[in-house]
Write a protein that holds these residues in place. Structure first.
Motif, short mmCIF file in Angstrom:
data_model
loop_
_atom_site.label_atom_id
_atom_site.label_comp_id
_atom_site.label_asym_id
_atom_site.label_seq_id
_atom_site.Cartn_x
_atom_site.Cartn_y
_atom_site.Cartn_z
N TYR A 195 46.11 0.04 7.63
CA TYR A 195 46.09 -0.16 9.06
C TYR A 195 46.00 1.19 9.78
O TYR A 195 45.25 1.36 10.75
CB TYR A 195 47.37 -0.90 9.45
N GLY A 196 46.75 2.14 9.27
CA GLY A 196 46.72 3.47 9.85
C GLY A 196 45.36 4.13 9.66
O GLY A 196 44.80 4.72 10.59
N PHE B 101 42.37 1.71 11.26
CA PHE B 101 42.54 1.10 12.57
C PHE B 101 43.09 2.07 13.60
O PHE B 101 42.43 2.38 14.59
CB PHE B 101 43.46 -0.12 12.42
N ILE B 102 44.29 2.60 13.34
CA ILE B 102 44.90 3.52 14.31
C ILE B 102 44.10 4.82 14.38
O ILE B 102 43.69 5.27 15.45
CB ILE B 102 46.35 3.85 13.92
N TYR B 103 43.85 5.40 13.20
CA TYR B 103 43.17 6.68 13.15
C TYR B 103 41.78 6.61 13.79
O TYR B 103 41.47 7.41 14.69
CB TYR B 103 43.12 7.17 11.70
N THR C 195 40.75 4.60 16.00
CA THR C 195 40.88 4.34 17.43
C THR C 195 41.16 5.64 18.18
O THR C 195 40.54 5.94 19.21
CB THR C 195 42.01 3.33 17.70
N ILE C 196 42.06 6.45 17.61
CA ILE C 196 42.37 7.73 18.25
C ILE C 196 41.16 8.65 18.18
O ILE C 196 40.77 9.30 19.15
CB ILE C 196 43.59 8.38 17.56
N MET D 147 52.80 -3.89 17.10
CA MET D 147 51.50 -3.24 16.91
C MET D 147 50.48 -4.21 16.32
O MET D 147 49.31 -4.21 16.70
CB MET D 147 51.64 -2.03 15.99
N SER E 117 47.06 -5.39 18.21
CA SER E 117 45.75 -5.04 17.64
C SER E 117 44.70 -6.09 17.92
O SER E 117 43.51 -5.87 17.72
CB SER E 117 45.87 -4.78 16.14
N VAL F 73 42.02 -4.78 20.22
CA VAL F 73 41.04 -3.75 19.87
C VAL F 73 39.76 -4.41 19.34
O VAL F 73 39.81 -5.15 18.38
CB VAL F 73 41.61 -2.79 18.82
#
Lengths: 292, 424, 289
Positions: A23-24, A27-29, A31-32, C123, C127, C130
């Motif tokens: 996920y990190g 998805f998160i990475y 997105t940033i 979270m 999500s 997104v």
């Protein structure tokens, strides 16, 4: 006791680790990184230079971006409410049936939903083929001549909308069917005893009770159709892509055809904001409804 | 669960190995030849592989022509996953070089192939060079031509005793001929791609040149009265559509189908459709047909042409091994040596040894349109021009509506010029 | 078709008079709409069994000279068999990984107390907002930076984001009575045994439903495999049939045969597991049927 507590935390961390890691990373990475990239002047692959807000300035003056926003909105308008209405109508029709007969009819409505988009494209492209397409037999008497729907701009989006409704409606139909099934038979029986007509039953009983599912379908469709790409890309290949551009396609074009990674990310951020805005609005609307 | 995943990965690895472990050198080849000429290229690849059973194998893939092909090439080269060799339009080479997608073909390479400047026709040879460096090996020249149905033209009195069309020169004469053909019961006088201005641009560019006009160059597109000349060129086709002589919004496959099924008496298309006609006729499914140089609509003969070339993508992080490079050069050399067969695909080989041969001169209808090589014009040398270039995009987006009568031709051409001028 | 209508007459038609007739009309309308809806698929099937000549000459309801030429050609001469293998590898990998990770994560969030639990849950919920297609550019950059473009892992990785699956699992595990867990813990079972021996088997239906819907989704996905697979050898069916031309001009029967073959696995999966698919869809939308 403390030991079990520690064990519990350890087990929890092991269990969530794969998901969280992925996920990190996926998805998160990204997105940033997307936001960061939107501030850069960068190719798809390779080093970029800092651009500040230049990409955003360009976005506001970009005619094609506006076309893409408009086309996406137009597509959403053409698909979301009409599609949901059609799905509800079909669900009402199917829910009257039962047994294997219902299964067959439902399968006929649902099968398009499991088709890959390339198949949907090949199927409909063939149906609409200007020379040999069977649907030209319908178009010709109405318009007077065969129409190349892929290449005639006013026809393009409505055709995409029809195809999309045909393709994705199975999902909403199933949701409506589940919703209809949850309405107890007794209410209907009571209404029937009161001598209510079919139309009255629908507007007084079914419609209010099915409303939450309708909102759900509308929301899901809205978020889904804002991300339209596949069909439009496949059908517009070799055509006037600027005139039929939608947002995700513009991201794709800038990144993978024009090699402008930075600007593509800027468009992606814009899409991101639009989708988040709609999600928040919907969430707030739901809260207000619950409060009143 | 891990078992299944393990097996999945093992299968993946195995597949990767079976490809890589052969002693034979594999050459991954991409092309965009989906028309009638694609059949001929498949055959050439097959023959090559038979000739090199123990040493080299070409693995060919045909991708969608135009923007999809060139986007894929660009992206895949950037991540080192492009092919070992690909077909490339010479018109796009300046753009390809500016995107760092092409590897230079060195003089040593040319020595290995055994060919050089003297071996090739002048225009394609010049077109593969940017700033004095060579980036591809020219294979052919492919202008557009006029295909015609002999039976229909004869019936309309438009066929000379020599089997060639007559009375088609001049915009008005041509329009009158189209009308005659339609009066004779043919649905359309002429089929040509009207759904895509980037395709039709080839015709416009020819007609611009026939008036002595020029497209201009970077920052100075369609200068002076060339704008008007371009308007004249586009107007010709817009009028055909307006008068119903040419069908509206017709895309490539339909254009060909309209001609081959007899709905259209003539067709403007590339020479690469020659094999489609030849094959259909062989099967007894086609009328008598011919192909000639474009008529002179304006002052003097002039026809747009491009050139297919062989290029090596700049696969970032994965430079070709010397063995692979040698295999790639062998492929190019072999293809150039067998360009006579490629000529049966309608194309005019770039290799002069082939075009000078008696066998080539005997090919029909190639020999009929061969004289047009004297009147060919290539795209301007610019990193904004060529197949799937910004110019190509602009032609598609601005000129298509003009052809189909959706907007005024002058407005469309002005927009086209302004789009080009804005490019940096 | 007449047999079908007959059966229905015994259903709602049992009521007499005007209501009976209108019910009959409604059923007829339903059947008609279903036939129209199904027509594109029917037409694809018919076309795929025609000879090439017939595709451009006839619009008969059935092939005049039925042939398997289109199918045979594709199986023997195209890359379709390889694409099938690729699609299978990718879809099965995605299905297994998504379901496994979601089950573990959903279990932890539902049953265990650990720091960051609430944050993680929020979270995952957030999500939804997104739009994944907005991330394609960065996905491509990330996958390229670890040199995984044009490989199976590169195709699979970005397709593994499926927060919905976690949410569905969490909700189902929530509804398992706490006594099960406490009794098993007293018996000395650890969390992993609890999950794999008790919670998952108890919710086997959910797992099957989620697996089927994930598989169908993975098989049908287009945008990411289209970007990630660069060579013909790595393409999935969905990407291959719309990107690779067979260089022999336009052959409609063959093209439609390719379309039929491409959708066969998911169509069959749906027809076999119709009930599970329905279940999965209502689950993923948050409606408990």
């Amino acid at each position: 006791m403390l030991k079990t507590r520690k064990n519990e935390i350890f087990a929890a961390l092991v269990l969530i680790a794969p998901f969280v890691a992925l996920y990190g990373w996926m998805f998160i990475y990204p997105t940033i990184q997307m936001v960061h990239l939107s501030l850069m002047n960068a190719p798809l692959i390779g080093e970029g230079t800092w651009a500040g807000l230049k990409n955003y300035q360009r976005l506001f003056n970009d005619r094609i971006f506006r076309v893409a926003v408009w086309n996406t909105a137009y597509f959403v308008i053409l698909t979301v409410v009409p599609g949901t209405a059609v799905a509800l109508a079909i669900a009402l029709m199917v829910s009257r049936l039962n047994g294997w007969f219902q299964s067959i009819i439902l399968a006929m409505f649902f099968l398009p939903y499991v088709l890959p988009v390339s198949v949907v494209y090949i199927l409909w492209d063939w149906l609409f083929n200007v020379q040999f397409g069977v649907l030209q037999n319908v178009i010709q008497p109405i318009v007077g001549h065969p129409v190349n729907v892929r290449r005639t701009i006013p026809w393009f989006m409505p055709t995409m909308a029809i195809i999309t409704i045909w393709w994705t409606n199975g999902f909403s139909i199933l949701l409506f069917l589940a919703g209809l099934r949850n309405i107890s038979r007794e209410i209907y029986e009571a209404a029937e005893l009161d001598g209510a007509s079919r139309v009255q039953v629908f507007f007084r009983i079914t419609w209010p009770l099915i409303w939450p599912v309708t909102v759900l379908c509308l929301t899901i469709q809205l978020i889904l159709q804002l991300k339209i790409f596949d069909q439009v890309y496949l059908f517009s290949r070799g055509g006037r892509t600027q005139a039929t551009m939608v947002l995700v396609q513009y991201i794709f074009e800038q990144a993978f055809q024009k090699n402008n990674g930075g600007y593509a990310a800027t468009i992606a951020v814009a899409l991101f904001i639009i989708v988040v805005a709609f999600s928040v609005l919907q969430f707030q609307a739901a809260r207000i409804r619950r409060a009143t | 669960m891990r078992g299944i995943l393990g097996k999945t990965l093992a299968t993946a690895a195995l597949l990767a190995f079976t490809v890589g472990a052969q002693a034979k050198e594999t050459v991954v080849w991409w092309d965009f030849l989906g028309g009638g000429d694609g059949v001929r290229m498949k055959k050439l690849i097959e023959d090559f592989n038979n000739d090199h059973k123990d040493s080299i194998e070409i693995q060919g893939t045909t991708l969608e022509w135009g923007v999809p092909f060139y986007s894929k090439v660009q992206t895949s080269a950037a991540v080192g996953e492009g092919p070992d060799i690909m077909t490339y339009h010479s018109s796009r080479i300046p753009l390809g070089v500016s995107q760092n997608v092409l590897v230079e073909i060195t003089p040593d390479d040319m020595k290995t192939i055994g060919l050089g400047e003297a071996s090739f026709a002048k225009a394609p040879w010049e077109a593969v060079h940017v700033d004095g460096k060579q980036y591809a090996v020219p294979f052919d020249q492919h202008p557009i031509v006029l295909y015609y149905n002999k039976d229909k033209l004869a019936a309309a009195g438009l066929l000379g005793d020599d089997g060639l069309p007559k009375g088609l020169n001049g915009v008005d004469n041509f329009a009158a001929a189209l009308k005659k053909l339609q009066d004779g019961g043919t649905k359309y006088g002429l089929s040509t791609v009207t759904a895509d201005g980037s395709f039709a641009y080839r015709t416009f560019y020819s007609l611009l040149c026939q008036q002595g006009g020029t497209a201009g160059s970077d920052g100075n597109w369609l200068p002076g009265d060339n704008l008007q000349k371009m308007v004249n060129a586009v107007q010709v086709e817009a009028d055909w559509v307006k008068n119903g002589a040419t069908p509206k919004n017709t895309d490539y496959p339909s254009t060909v189908a309209l001609f081959t099924n007899g709905d259209a008496a003539m067709m403007i298309n590339g020479v690469w459709e020659v094999p489609t006609m030849v094959d259909l006729q062989k099967q007894g499914k086609l009328f008598n047909w011919g192909a000639v140089e474009l008529p002179v609509f304006f002052d003097h003969p002039c026809t747009y042409s491009d050139s297919h070339t062989f290029a090596i993508p700049n696969n970032v992080g994965k430079a070709q091994t010397p063995e692979k490079h040698a295999a790639v050069l062998e492929v190019i050399k072999w293809m150039e040596d067998h360009a006579l067969f490629w000529a049966t695909a309608g194309h005019i080989p770039a290799n002069k040894a082939v075009t000078d041969s008696a066998e080539y001169k005997a090919l029909q209808p190639q020999a009929t349109y061969a004289p047009l090589t004297a009147n060919m014009i290539y795209d301007p040398t610019s990193k904004f021009a060529g197949v799937a270039s910004p110019l190509f995009d602009a032609a598609g987006n601005s000129l298509t509506p003009a052809i189909n009568g959706e907007i005024d031709v002058t407005t469309a051409v002005t927009e086209f010029r302004d789009t080009l001028t804005d490019l940096q | 078709m007449s047999a079908v209508v007959e059966v229905d007459v015994q259903g709602p038609g049992r009521r007499h008079g005007a209501a009976g007739i209108s019910a009959l009309l409604l059923t007829a309308l339903t059947v008609l709409t279903a036939c129209i809806w199904f027509f594109p698929i029917y037409w694809a099937l018919v076309t795929s069994f025609r000879t090439e000549d017939e595709t451009v000459k006839s619009m008969s309801a059935l092939p005049l000279q039925p042939t398997l030429d289109g199918y045979l050609y594709l199986i023997q001469n195209s890359s379709l068999p390889i694409w099938y293998v690729n699609s299978t590898i990718v879809s099965i990998s995605v299905t297994i990984l998504v379901v496994a990770m979601a089950a573990c994560c959903g279990y932890a969030i539902s049953q265990l107390r650990f720091p960051g639990r609430t944050a993680l849950w929020w979270m995952i919920l957030a999500s939804f907002m997104v739009p994944v297609p907005a991330l394609i550019v960065n996905h491509f950059m990330i996958i390229a930076s670890v040199k995984l473009v044009n490989t199976y892992p590169g195709m699979v990785l970005p397709m593994l984001i499926a927060p919905v699956t976690v949410i569905v699992y969490k909700q189902f595990f929530d509804s398992v009575p706490r006594e099960f867990r406490e009794a098993a813990l007293v018996d000395g079972a650890n969390e992993f045994q609890l999950l794999f021996r008790i919670f998952l088997p108890m919710n086997w239906g959910v797992t099957t439903a989620l697996a089927i819907i994930t598989f169908i989704g993975a098989w049908n996905s287009f945008l990411w495999p289209f970007l990630a697979a660069q060579s013909e050898k790595m393409m999935t069916v969905t990407v291959g049939i719309s990107s690779v031309q067979d260089a022999f001009g336009v052959y409609y029967a063959r093209l439609l045969a390719g379309a039929v073959l491409a959708s066969l696995p998911v169509a069959v999966a749906y027809l076999l597991f119709q009930r599970r698919v329905t279940e999965a869809i209502t689950l993923s939308a948050g409606i408990k049927g």
